[in-house]
Design a protein around this motif. Structure first.
Motif, PDB file in Angstrom:
ATOM      1  N   SER A  41       0.843  -1.214   0.000  1.00 16.71           N
ATOM      2  CA  SER A  41       0.000   0.000   0.000  1.00 16.71           C
ATOM      3  C   SER A  41       0.865   1.246   0.000  1.00 16.71           C
ATOM      4  CB  SER A  41      -0.926  -0.006   1.233  1.00 16.71           C
ATOM      5  OG  SER A  41      -1.732  -1.143   1.274  1.00 16.71           O
ATOM      6  N   VAL A  42       1.814   1.328  -0.926  1.00 19.49           N
ATOM      7  CA  VAL A  42       2.670   2.509  -1.025  1.00 19.49           C
ATOM      8  C   VAL A  42       1.810   3.715  -1.418  1.00 19.49           C
ATOM      9  CG1 VAL A  42       4.659   3.541  -2.173  1.00 19.49           C
ATOM     10  CG2 VAL A  42       4.616   1.077  -1.738  1.00 19.49           C
ATOM     11  N   PRO A  43       1.794   4.774  -0.612  1.00 18.06           N
ATOM     12  CA  PRO A  43       0.953   5.937  -0.938  1.00 18.06           C
ATOM     13  C   PRO A  43       1.285   6.528  -2.305  1.00 18.06           C
ATOM     14  CG  PRO A  43       1.728   6.062   1.329  1.00 18.06           C
ATOM     15  CD  PRO A  43       2.464   4.928   0.688  1.00 18.06           C
ATOM     16  N   SER A  44       0.267   6.841  -3.052  1.00 22.95           N
ATOM     17  CA  SER A  44       0.461   7.378  -4.412  1.00 22.95           C
ATOM     18  C   SER A  44       1.152   8.734  -4.396  1.00 22.95           C
ATOM     19  CB  SER A  44      -0.885   7.483  -5.130  1.00 22.95           C
ATOM     20  OG  SER A  44      -1.773   8.314  -4.387  1.00 22.95           O
ATOM     21  N   PHE A  87     -10.609  -8.161  -9.190  1.00 25.76           N
ATOM     22  CA  PHE A  87     -11.968  -8.056  -8.623  1.00 25.76           C
ATOM     23  C   PHE A  87     -12.105  -6.780  -7.797  1.00 25.76           C
ATOM     24  CE2 PHE A  87     -14.737  -8.791  -4.930  1.00 25.76           C
ATOM     25  CZ  PHE A  87     -15.945  -9.033  -5.571  1.00 25.76           C
ATOM     26  N   PHE A  88     -11.168  -6.572  -6.865  1.00 24.26           N
ATOM     27  CA  PHE A  88     -11.246  -5.391  -6.011  1.00 24.26           C
ATOM     28  C   PHE A  88     -10.890  -4.106  -6.770  1.00 24.26           C
ATOM     29  CE2 PHE A  88     -10.461  -8.603  -2.566  1.00 24.26           C
ATOM     30  CZ  PHE A  88     -11.660  -8.415  -1.904  1.00 24.26           C
ATOM     31  N   GLY A  89     -10.188  -4.245  -7.893  1.00 31.53           N
ATOM     32  CA  GLY A  89      -9.821  -3.074  -8.686  1.00 31.53           C
ATOM     33  C   GLY A  89     -10.813  -2.751  -9.780  1.00 31.53           C
ATOM     34  N   GLY A  90     -11.986  -3.367  -9.734  1.00 29.55           N
ATOM     35  CA  GLY A  90     -13.025  -3.075 -10.725  1.00 29.55           C
ATOM     36  C   GLY A  90     -12.665  -3.544 -12.122  1.00 29.55           C
ATOM     37  N   GLY A  91     -11.949  -4.680 -12.190  1.00 28.49           N
ATOM     38  CA  GLY A  91     -11.574  -5.225 -13.490  1.00 28.49           C
ATOM     39  C   GLY A  91     -10.145  -4.927 -13.894  1.00 28.49           C
ATOM     40  N   ASP A  92      -9.505  -3.990 -13.197  1.00 27.33           N
ATOM     41  CA  ASP A  92      -8.109  -3.652 -13.462  1.00 27.33           C
ATOM     42  C   ASP A  92      -7.253  -4.292 -12.369  1.00 27.33           C
ATOM     43  OD1 ASP A  92      -5.617  -2.587 -13.886  1.00 27.33           O
ATOM     44  OD2 ASP A  92      -6.279  -0.505 -14.042  1.00 27.33           O
ATOM     45  N   ALA A  93      -6.369  -5.196 -12.761  1.00 29.38           N
ATOM     46  CA  ALA A  93      -5.582  -5.935 -11.780  1.00 29.38           C
ATOM     47  C   ALA A  93      -4.424  -5.136 -11.210  1.00 29.38           C
ATOM     48  CB  ALA A  93      -5.046  -7.224 -12.410  1.00 29.38           C
ATOM     49  N   TYR A  94      -4.231  -3.903 -11.665  1.00 30.17           N
ATOM     50  CA  TYR A  94      -3.046  -3.142 -11.253  1.00 30.17           C
ATOM     51  C   TYR A  94      -3.402  -1.784 -10.676  1.00 30.17           C
ATOM     52  CZ  TYR A  94      -0.658  -6.873 -13.689  1.00 30.17           C
ATOM     53  OH  TYR A  94      -0.228  -8.111 -14.080  1.00 30.17           O
ATOM     54  N   LYS A 124      -5.980   0.259  -4.954  1.00 36.62           N
ATOM     55  CA  LYS A 124      -7.089  -0.236  -4.142  1.00 36.62           C
ATOM     56  C   LYS A 124      -7.191  -1.751  -4.236  1.00 36.62           C
ATOM     57  CE  LYS A 124     -12.119  -0.174  -3.708  1.00 36.62           C
ATOM     58  NZ  LYS A 124     -13.405   0.299  -4.300  1.00 36.62           N
ATOM     59  N   GLY A 125      -7.049  -2.271  -5.446  1.00 35.44           N
ATOM     60  CA  GLY A 125      -7.160  -3.707  -5.644  1.00 35.44           C
ATOM     61  C   GLY A 125      -6.107  -4.468  -4.850  1.00 35.44           C
ATOM     62  N   PHE A 127      -4.669  -7.834  -0.037  1.00 32.41           N
ATOM     63  CA  PHE A 127      -3.805  -8.250   1.069  1.00 32.41           C
ATOM     64  C   PHE A 127      -4.457  -8.055   2.428  1.00 32.41           C
ATOM     65  CE2 PHE A 127      -0.823  -8.661  -2.304  1.00 32.41           C
ATOM     66  CZ  PHE A 127      -0.070  -9.749  -1.892  1.00 32.41           C
ATOM     67  N   VAL A 128      -5.448  -7.206   2.512  1.00 36.14           N
ATOM     68  CA  VAL A 128      -6.252  -7.156   3.743  1.00 36.14           C
ATOM     69  C   VAL A 128      -6.943  -8.497   3.950  1.00 36.14           C
ATOM     70  CG1 VAL A 128      -8.325  -6.177   4.791  1.00 36.14           C
ATOM     71  CG2 VAL A 128      -6.605  -4.663   3.816  1.00 36.14           C
ATOM     72  N   VAL A 129      -7.562  -9.019   2.899  1.00 36.93           N
ATOM     73  CA  VAL A 129      -8.256 -10.311   2.979  1.00 36.93           C
ATOM     74  C   VAL A 129      -7.266 -11.440   3.268  1.00 36.93           C
ATOM     75  CG1 VAL A 129      -9.604 -12.014   1.687  1.00 36.93           C
ATOM     76  CG2 VAL A 129     -10.150  -9.576   1.478  1.00 36.93           C
ATOM     77  N   LEU A 130      -6.169 -11.491   2.517  1.00 33.49           N
ATOM     78  CA  LEU A 130      -5.190 -12.566   2.695  1.00 33.49           C
ATOM     79  C   LEU A 130      -4.569 -12.549   4.087  1.00 33.49           C
ATOM     80  CD1 LEU A 130      -3.343 -12.514  -0.754  1.00 33.49           C
ATOM     81  CD2 LEU A 130      -4.911 -14.265   0.083  1.00 33.49           C
TER      82      LEU A 130
END
Length: 461
Positions: free
Chosen positions: A105-108, A180-187, A190-191, A196-199
């Protein structure tokens, strides 16, 4: 009356064996994620320099190895109602989970030196401090749960089997979850954060399950009969007097050197030597499948064959697979070689950590004091160094052969260098393991070792 369930030579229940293996499944939710996806995350999600990211990981490997030795010393000097190693699982699983989420989760808003500093800090909090803080005690637990050689072999079997399952889980679900968490974008950031919160919630639950189910039954004592208060220097001195521990260290270094060099070269071999990188998935998955199937069979083999001979036989079988892969680029024969290697890896993976625990137990009897934590930590240090040197060796071998990533067709010398890394370096390291096991005759003494230690006696008493 002494609780039979706390017998140091106890036979363990299926549930306790499974719970111990679950610890390595959970560990690989972190370790395999770092190995397979951290560089991808750094370059493709936050846009960090690949060179900077690789430098952070390389520099941190050395710090990681040093922290292993420190944690081993801490484990050896831990005394609690839960034992020496087990309490660290409960104490550190939540900090490790939190820091793993922060690492992905490196801040943008961070860029340049600030971004690199954040990456360095979070990577080392995860790998150097908290992962080491759990993994060294976890490895030590295998020798503290029971002194029974067969049971230690089974624990190693469950550990290797579920570690492989953890790696396959990460390889299968991460990009699907980030998409899935990124709304279809794997990169998207947020995704990756949500994935990693779930994992890491799963990671915490699995570690606490292991903590509550597994028990430490083996209590190391000094030659005077008191609690072990061995200095760091004396602990290292004892390890280097233990020839069986040294043989296992050489074997583990060779194994991890080989795996880094071999697995790192597999994509290159299928892409350039075989001419189709689409072959990679089948070539690699066949090895994993053969390894998993073998791990289900090895508990029955260990009733007939000692861990030493099963390890030795596994490495001999793997040698045959590597020789075959060095002599051909045929798709069918390379697939066959993967199956052969998987069988060999399954036998080796099921037994190598059990052999290490037997060597450490022998060292307690031989020296008159126990160093289970430092023995496992120093071994882990050598494995990490072996892995890092193996990765570097792959780069050196490719460079020596004149490999050029910009070329679609590589020179003959470059193709030869890839084949050397993919097949012939592993042949040498597997032979080293076979030779080490030929001298690993601890079985000759082990019954005497267990009997003496159960009576509080050591060599010469």
């Amino acid at each position: 009356m002494k609780n039979v369930n706390m017998n140091p030579d106890a036979k363990l229940s299926f549930l306790e064996r499974f719970a111990y293996g679950i610890g390595d499944y959970a560990g690989n939710l972190v370790y395999s994620a770092i190995s397979a996806f951290l560089l991808v995350y750094y370059t493709n999600v936050i846009g960090a320099s690949a060179a900077a990211a690789a430098s952070i990981i390389a520099i941190s490997k050395f710090l990681d190895g040093i922290s292993d030795l420190a944690m081993g010393y801490i484990v050896d000097h831990t005394h609690s109602k839960w034992g020496k190693a087990r309490p660290w699982i409960a104490r550190l699983c939540i900090p490790l989970a939190v820091c793993t989420v922060l690492m992905f989760s490196v801040p943008s808003a961070f860029a340049g030196k600030v971004q690199i500093a954040y990456m360095f800090l979070t990577y080392n909090l995860v790998s150097t401090i908290f992962y080491t803080g759990i993994n060294v005690p976890y490895a030590t637990m295998q020798g503290l749960m029971t002194m029974n050689q067969y049971e230690r072999g089974l624990l190693g079997n469950f550990r290797n089997l579920l570690a492989t399952a953890g790696t396959m889980t990460i390889n299968t679900v991460v990009l699907k979850m980030t998409g899935f968490f990124g709304g279809g974008d794997a990169y998207t950031q947020k995704g990756w954060t949500m994935t990693f919160v779930v994992l890491m919630i799963v990671f915490i639950v699995l570690n606490m399950f292991m903590f509550f189910v597994c028990q430490e039954r083996v209590h190391e004592e000094s030659a005077e009969g008191g609690q072990n208060q061995v200095s760091f220097i004396k602990g290292l001195e004892g390890l280097f007097k233990n020839k069986y521990w040294l043989l296992m260290v050489v074997s583990l270094f060779a194994m991890y050197f080989m795996m880094s060099c071999f697995f790192g070269s597999a994509v290159y071999f299928t892409m350039y030597n075989m001419g189709n990188d689409g072959y990679y998935a089948m070539v690699s998955n066949l090895l994993s499948i053969a390894q998993i199937v073998t791990l289900f069979i090895t508990p029955f083999l260990m009733k007939k064959i000692s861990k030493r001979y099963l390890f030795m036989g596994g490495m001999a079988v793997a040698t045959v697979g590597f020789v075959l892969s060095g002599l051909t680029t045929s798709y069918s024969l390379i697939c066959l070689s993967s199956v052969i290697k998987g069988i060999g890896f399954g036998c080796g993976g099921a037994t190598m950590f059990g052999c290490l625990q037997d060597a450490i137990t022998y060292g307690e009897w031989y020296n008159g004091y126990g160093t289970a934590g430092m023995g496992n930590a120093a071994s882990s240090f050598c494995m990490k160094v072996g892995s890092g040197v193996g990765t570097a060796a792959l780069g050196w071998i490719l460079a020596a052969g004149g490999f050029d990533a910009q070329l679609k067709v590589q020179s003959a010398s470059a193709l030869s260098s890839i084949s050397i890394a993919f097949a012939w370096v592993p042949v040498i390291t597997c032979v080293i393991c076979v030779i080490c096991m030929a001298f690993f005759n601890v079985d000759k003494y082990y019954a005497k070792v267990v009997e003496d230690l159960s009576q509080g006696k050591h060599r010469g008493e």
